[in-house]
Design an enzyme around this catalytic site. Structure first.
Site, short mmCIF file in Angstrom:
data_model
loop_
_atom_site.label_atom_id
_atom_site.label_comp_id
_atom_site.label_asym_id
_atom_site.label_seq_id
_atom_site.Cartn_x
_atom_site.Cartn_y
_atom_site.Cartn_z
N HIS A 195 0.82 -1.23 0.00
CA HIS A 195 0.00 0.00 0.00
C HIS A 195 0.84 1.27 0.00
O HIS A 195 0.33 2.35 -0.26
CB HIS A 195 -0.91 0.00 1.23
CG HIS A 195 -1.57 -1.32 1.46
ND1 HIS A 195 -1.06 -2.28 2.31
CD2 HIS A 195 -2.66 -1.87 0.89
CE1 HIS A 195 -1.83 -3.36 2.27
NE2 HIS A 195 -2.80 -3.14 1.42
N GLU A 218 -2.94 3.20 1.98
CA GLU A 218 -2.44 3.85 0.75
C GLU A 218 -2.62 5.37 0.84
O GLU A 218 -1.76 6.14 0.39
CB GLU A 218 -3.17 3.31 -0.48
CG GLU A 218 -2.61 3.93 -1.76
CD GLU A 218 -3.39 3.56 -3.02
OE1 GLU A 218 -3.99 2.47 -3.07
OE2 GLU A 218 -3.42 4.39 -3.95
N SER A 267 -9.77 -2.41 0.07
CA SER A 267 -10.53 -1.38 -0.63
C SER A 267 -11.08 -1.90 -1.96
O SER A 267 -12.26 -1.74 -2.27
CB SER A 267 -9.63 -0.16 -0.86
OG SER A 267 -10.27 0.79 -1.66
#
Ligand code: SF4
Length: 330
Positions: free
Chosen positions: A96, A148, A246
């Protein structure tokens, strides 16, 4: 492109199988591991081979418990913060990405560190740096708290980047017209939602700089397109992925947006047979951090209850491969 196979339920006696309504199973392709995830896992495995046990990994290397547990068994130790890594031990940063101060601190401490940040995330980091150097304030489209997002926002000085999550956030921005602005996006967002937010940003700030397309990665876009291609034909869609992944969460949303109920599951054991009572056609996909083994596990579980007719629906074939860090290839 489609391929079809039919299998009978393994666990049921012959007479019970005959009474069951067959289950049409549409399996989306592409699904599962992307090039960034493959690379991140290989970095940890090669680091274990090169440095020996233990190798520390800051944050889950990818958001999948099965993958993380497998690497733990091989000698990786997962931590959340760099100060949990003892002096003299190697550390890998997750796919990430990390804020800039993390590798800087690792270097100061003399730690051997390896960066498993996906190259497509690193590309966004470099864009952030360039905008900051050019004096532009960055509007970063992403989900608050995702690693991220923390990593990308940590590439530039605090106060020079603002997180935008929704259309309401865009409406609430109050930069004077003269402020030079740029936008960037998280790589694992919903293609449709992001298009709307970027359009709103461009409408609000016509001079804003940004990439020609959003920074959503090929794997995220391809998996969403594959779900769109099957959703209409399905009564229910299962997405294999972690609740903190995600791109997996976005796959659930894509199906729901197409009017198809969808559920996120981590393993086949989480499927409740009651979900399938009215289901004639079931869709199946996996987020970018979920291994194919878990897809087969789900199919085997379904075969315990129904005659399964599998059809793989391929919308595109991926050939992306990313290079490993030089420390592991020299
Ligand atoms: Fe890289 Fe996209 Fe995979 Fe994330 S989902 S690791 S950005 S290729």
């Amino acid at each position: 492109m489609t391929t079809t196979t039919t299998q009978s339920p393994a666990a049921l006696p012959q007479e019970s199988k005959a009474a069951l309504v067959p289950l049409k199973l549409l399996i989306a392709a592409p699904r599962g591991f992307c090039a960034g995830v493959d690379r991140a896992i290989e970095i940890v495995e090669r680091a274990l081979g090169q440095f020996g046990e233990p190798v520390y990994v800051r944050h889950e290397i990818v958001h999948n418990r099965f993958v993380v547990d497998g690497l733990k068994d091989k000698g990786a130790i997962f931590v959340e913060e760099l100060d949990e890594v003892p002096d003299g031990k190697p550390v890998v940063f997750s796919a990430h990405g990390v804020p800039k101060d993390i590798p800087a601190t690792a270097t100061q401490r003399g730690l051997e560190w390896l960066d498993a940040t996906c190259p497509l995330v690193s590309k966004v980091h470099r864009q952030a740096e360039r905008h900051a150097e050019a004096g532009r304030h960055i509007l970063f489209v992403g989900h608050k708290g995702h690693p991220e997002v923390i990593g990308t926002m940590g590439q530039v000085a605090e106060g020079s980047i603002t997180l935008v999550e929704t259309l309401e956030d865009v409406a609430a921005l109050d930069f004077p017209e003269s402020t030079p602005l740029a936008f960037l996006t998280q790589t694992t967002l919903s293609v449709d939602d992001t298009r709307e937010i970027v359009a709103a940003l461009r409408a609000r700030f016509p001079e804003i700089s940004g990439p020609r397309a959003e920074d959503i990665c090929y794997a995220t876009s391809n998996r969403q397109a594959a779900v769109k291609a099957i959703a209409e034909r399905c009564d229910l869609l299962l997405v294999i992925g972690a609740p903190n992944s995600s791109n997996s969460l976005r796959l659930v949303e894509v199906a729901e947006r197409e009017g198809t109920p969808a559920r996120l599951i981590q393993r086949g054991s989480e499927i409740d047979p009651a979900w399938l009572a009215e289901v004639k056609t079931l869709g199946l996909t996996a987020g970018a951090s979920a291994p194919e083994l878990l897809v087969r596990e789900v199919v085997d579980r379904l075969r315990e209850w129904r005659v399964v007719e599998e059809e793989t629906v391929t919308t595109t074939v991926e050939k992306m491969v990313f290079k490993l860090p030089r420390q592991l290839t020299d």
